[in-house]
Scaffold this active site. Structure first.
Site, PDB file in Angstrom:
ATOM      1  N   THR A  44       5.144   1.768   6.569  1.00 60.08           N
ATOM      2  CA  THR A  44       3.880   1.597   6.157  1.00 60.08           C
ATOM      3  C   THR A  44       3.137   2.944   7.005  1.00 60.08           C
ATOM      4  OG1 THR A  44       1.777   0.315   7.628  1.00 60.08           O
ATOM      5  CG2 THR A  44       4.447  -0.307   8.903  1.00 60.08           C
ATOM      6  N   ARG A  97      -4.294  -2.363  10.765  1.00 60.38           N
ATOM      7  CA  ARG A  97      -4.584  -3.751  10.532  1.00 60.38           C
ATOM      8  C   ARG A  97      -4.579  -3.967  11.977  1.00 60.38           C
ATOM      9  NH1 ARG A  97      -1.019  -6.578   6.207  1.00 60.38           N
ATOM     10  NH2 ARG A  97       0.704  -5.632   8.030  1.00 60.38           N
ATOM     11  N   ASP A 115       3.737  -0.961  12.217  1.00 56.15           N
ATOM     12  CA  ASP A 115       2.890  -2.333  13.025  1.00 56.15           C
ATOM     13  C   ASP A 115       4.688  -2.856  12.421  1.00 56.15           C
ATOM     14  OD1 ASP A 115       3.243  -2.740  10.001  1.00 56.15           O
ATOM     15  OD2 ASP A 115       1.158  -3.742  10.591  1.00 56.15           O
ATOM     16  N   ASP A 117       5.486  -5.304   5.991  1.00 55.28           N
ATOM     17  CA  ASP A 117       5.844  -6.372   5.799  1.00 55.28           C
ATOM     18  C   ASP A 117       5.992  -7.552   4.516  1.00 55.28           C
ATOM     19  OD1 ASP A 117       3.497  -7.010   5.604  1.00 55.28           O
ATOM     20  OD2 ASP A 117       3.444  -7.617   7.711  1.00 55.28           O
ATOM     21  N   GLY A 165       1.235  -1.529  -0.220  1.00 55.41           N
ATOM     22  CA  GLY A 165       0.351  -0.368   0.149  1.00 55.41           C
ATOM     23  C   GLY A 165       0.667   1.470  -0.295  1.00 55.41           C
ATOM     24  N   ASP A 219       0.760   1.488   9.279  1.00 55.87           N
ATOM     25  CA  ASP A 219       0.638   1.043  10.850  1.00 55.87           C
ATOM     26  C   ASP A 219       1.442   0.860  11.507  1.00 55.87           C
ATOM     27  OD1 ASP A 219      -1.482   1.173   9.261  1.00 55.87           O
ATOM     28  OD2 ASP A 219      -1.198  -1.582   8.462  1.00 55.87           O
ATOM     29  N   ARG A 228       0.155  -6.870  -4.685  1.00 57.81           N
ATOM     30  CA  ARG A 228      -0.522  -7.838  -5.395  1.00 57.81           C
ATOM     31  C   ARG A 228      -0.146  -8.705  -6.149  1.00 57.81           C
ATOM     32  NH1 ARG A 228      -6.328  -8.471  -7.096  1.00 57.81           N
ATOM     33  NH2 ARG A 228      -7.831  -6.312  -6.060  1.00 57.81           N
TER      34      ARG A 228
END
Ligand code: F6P
Length: 367
Positions: free
Chosen positions: A144, A190, A148, A121, A18, A146, A80
């Site tokens: 990211t 997430r 994370d 990740d 993303g 996130d 993807r």
């Protein structure tokens, strides 16, 4: 011989997964550092797709001019196209093929010494696998919103996302207060609650619900009632997309076929406010902040961090230190083994100082 001596070292850079504010700042720093050190650099379009298809583009100073404040990625990205399980259309059917040899061949064709993978990740895992199983020299860069990723104290993009969520909370406060409503803001992240936790504290939320702390509806209601009893006729909730009630499941919004990580979370905020309204009679609304957290210009902090990461990633390549990820540790940029960095997600420790800070100022975490 003279020709051989004049041959420049060549590197490539890709962005995967993303998008995230600060990607262009990293690309710019990587490209500038390589050029400054007499190397050539190629951009890989659209993440690992460009590596499978061999559509690398030579980059120069012009390719990165003016991109520092721009959101998104000038290279394009996708979550993807995994080269180890690459979707190929054969006779109208999608079949998944292992394209690792094509990746290696393409890197050899362009005479690329090493690849800088700017990703989360999923992309770092692919980078680590290319290093481990195919001998590709890889340097990772932690991206990211996130926040994370393990083995780094901060990913770039997080600061911008957190600031967007904080601004949204400031705005929700005024409308919540005027209408005496309960307002929930659902944020991304997430399986980790970093965006919810930090923006919730920065934005003065009354209740913060994280994936790491399953919540009890009764605790949430008790906090809203306590506020009412103290004359506060509105409440602000930040709910992470991965939050779940005790004994319940995370709310899955959709499944994305062919993605590195097919589950997309979302919808918990709306479910929550409906229950709150039902049980309290207080008008309750949910706002889903969504992709506004990812789009647009990076914060000053993220521009600096992204630039430091980009320079450090190129420097690691220049000194031949491969199969590492650049990382922030005690405000220094260091390198860590990429395989470790691509391991399990870093979640909010429930007994951390920042959770205690929240509790001390009366924030309810739903437990
Ligand atoms: O990992 C970044 C992130 O924005 C998550 O916070 C969110 O759950 C997910 O990506 C959304 O993914 P997509 O762009 O595929 O909808």
């Amino acid at each position: 011989m003279a020709e051989e001596e004049a041959k420049k070292r060549r590197f490539a850079v890709l962005t995967g997964g993303g998008d995230c504010p600060g990607l262009n700042a990293v690309i710019r720093a990587v490209v500038k550092t390589f050029l400054q050190n007499g190397c050539e650099v190629y951009g890989v379009p659209n993440g690992f797709n460009g590596l499978v298809n061999g559509t690398l583009q030579k980059m120069d100073h012009g390719s990165v001019s003016g991109i520092l404040p721009r959101g998104g990625t000038v290279l394009g990205t996708t979550n993807r196209d995994n080269p180890f399980k690459f979707a190929v259309e054969t006779e109208g059917q999608i079949v998944y093929k292992d394209m690792r040899q094509q990746v290696v061949d393409n890197l050899n064709k362009y005479d690329i010494e090493a690849l800088v993978v700017i990703g989360g990740d999923g992309s770092l895992n692919i980078g680590a696998k290319l290093a481990r199983e195919c001998g590709v020299k890889v340097v990772g860069c932690p991206k990211t919103i996130d926040n994370d990723l393990p083995c780094t104290e901060r990913t770039f993009g997080f600061d911008t996302a957190m600031s967007m969520a904080t601004e949204a909370l400031d705005r929700l406060h005024t409308t919540a207060e005027s209408h005496h409503r309960v307002m929930a803001l659902e944020v991304m992240g997430r399986y980790a609650g970093w965006i919810a936790l930090h923006s919730g504290i920065a934005g003065g939320a009354d209740i913060i619900l994280l994936p790491e702390i399953p919540y009890k509806l009764d605790s949430v209601l008790a906090k809203i009632k306590e506020r009412q009893a103290n004359g506060k006729n509105f409440s602000i909730i930040v709910v992470a997309e991965g939050a779940k009630p005790v004994g319940g499941e995370m709310s899955v919004a959709r499944l994305v076929k062919g993605s590195f990580e097919p589950i997309r979370l979302g919808g918990i905020g709306e479910k929550l406010v409906r229950k709150i309204e039902e049980r309290t009679g207080i008008e309750s609304r949910c706002t889903v902040l969504g992709y506004l957290q990812r789009g647009g210009t990076p914060s000053a902090f993220d521009r600096v961090l992204a630039t430091r990461y980009g320079v450090a990633a190129a420097e690691a390549c220049l000194r031949g230190e491969y199969n590492v990820m650049v990382s922030l540790y005690h405000d220094e940029i260091v390198t860590v083994y990429i395989q470790r960095a691509a391991s399990e997600a870093r979640r909010v420790p429930v007994d951390s100082e920042i959770i205690r800070t929240g509790r001390q100022i009366g924030i309810c975490f739903g437990d």
